[in-house]
Motif scaffolding. Structure first.
Motif, mmCIF file in Angstrom:
data_model
loop_
_atom_site.group_PDB
_atom_site.id
_atom_site.type_symbol
_atom_site.label_atom_id
_atom_site.label_comp_id
_atom_site.label_asym_id
_atom_site.label_seq_id
_atom_site.Cartn_x
_atom_site.Cartn_y
_atom_site.Cartn_z
ATOM 1 N N ARG A 197 0.846 -1.202 0.000
ATOM 2 C CA ARG A 197 0.000 0.000 0.000
ATOM 3 C C ARG A 197 0.882 1.254 0.000
ATOM 4 O O ARG A 197 0.602 2.218 -0.730
ATOM 5 N N GLY A 208 2.326 1.926 -3.369
ATOM 6 C CA GLY A 208 1.360 2.126 -4.442
ATOM 7 C C GLY A 208 1.143 0.905 -5.307
ATOM 8 O O GLY A 208 0.515 0.995 -6.371
ATOM 9 N N ARG A 267 -2.599 0.022 -5.629
ATOM 10 C CA ARG A 267 -3.309 0.991 -6.492
ATOM 11 C C ARG A 267 -2.988 0.747 -7.960
ATOM 12 O O ARG A 267 -3.886 0.769 -8.814
ATOM 13 N N TRP A 321 -7.246 0.203 -0.649
ATOM 14 C CA TRP A 321 -6.354 -0.149 -1.747
ATOM 15 C C TRP A 321 -5.261 0.889 -1.930
ATOM 16 O O TRP A 321 -4.275 0.640 -2.629
ATOM 17 N N ARG A 322 -5.408 2.049 -1.315
ATOM 18 C CA ARG A 322 -4.390 3.097 -1.475
ATOM 19 C C ARG A 322 -4.140 3.835 -0.181
ATOM 20 O O ARG A 322 -4.873 3.667 0.763
#
Length: 252
Positions: free
Chosen positions: A89, A92, A95, A251-252
């Motif tokens: 996470r 990134g 993402r 998710w980010r």
């Protein structure tokens, strides 16, 4: 080769290149058990002061063998797994994968699979070391040990998933996970094995996830009565933890 297979191979390779995570997964349970047996006085002597005929002929160190399995569970589920997801996470990775056909869910699945395999490996190494180097007794019911260990693994990975779902960085995930892990070691009986705990403390510990895992594994290992309550406690922790992790995952 499917995308999931490739990710599993990649995750396994990354684990093998991480000395800290590899030690926590494979070596720490065995090292802790061997330290109990060779360093702490009295652990290789017969159990005394416990009115339980099922423990006759056992040494104190014998009681630590199923506890070592719970250490393998906790070290992976509460430290390695959340740290890996927190790191992805932070970088990134989750993402970016969300915009590809691979999808971020596959990296979660691959990390769960590698974590499960590594904690099983840690349990095997700890058990083998105990039996070969300390002369520990083998399990009375192998099938019940396997079933209990599997349920405990799912429950602990579900609990670790809550940390993995929210931690912004690998460092924060590891810090939170380590705090929970250290507290869980007490309820698991690392400092005082379950049969040697006072009854009120043992009852309280049995309602914690790692405490229930330890008590159910001990019951299966030494042929004690079927640990129905402890297994229900594990299920009671597993389902809400998995649901909460799913609902709150970032998710980010």
């Amino acid at each position: 080769m499917s995308a999931l297979d490739t990710l599993i191979r990649t995750e396994a390779s990354l684990l093998l290149r991480n000395p800290t995570a590899l030690f926590m997964a494979l070596a720490f349970p065995a090292v802790l058990l061997l330290m109990q047996g060779f360093v702490i006085p009295g652990t290789r002597e017969a159990v005394t002061g416990v009115n339980d005929p099922l423990l006759d002929g056992l040494r104190v160190i014998d009681l630590f063998v199923p506890i070592a399995l719970t250490v393998a569970l906790g070290s992976v589920a509460l430290t390695n797994f959340p740290s890996a997801i927190g790191g992805y996470r932070e970088q990134g990775v989750l993402r970016r994968l969300g915009s590809t056909p691979i999808g971020p869910h596959r990296i979660l699945a691959s990390q769960l699979i590698v974590s499960a395999v590594s904690l099983v490996g840690g349990a095997f190494i700890a058990t083998g070391a105990a039996m070969l180097l300390l002369g520990a007794h083998g399990p009375q019911s192998v099938l019940l040990v396997v079933v209990t260990f599997g349920l405990s693994a799912i429950a602990m990975l579900s609990l670790g998933s809550i940390i993995a779902a929210r931690a912004a960085t690998a460092q924060s995930a590891n810090g939170i996970g380590m705090l929970v892990f250290i507290a869980s070691l007490f309820t698991a009986g690392v400092w005082t094995p379950g049969p040697l705990m006072s009854e009120p403390l043992r009852q309280i510990a049995g309602y914690t996830p790692l405490g229930a895992a330890s008590q159910s594994l001990s019951a299966a290992w030494y042929g004690q009565p079927f640990p129905a309550v402890q297994l229900l406690v594990l299920i009671a922790w597993m389902i809400p933890s998995a649901f909460l992790a799913f609902r709150t995952f970032r998710w980010r």
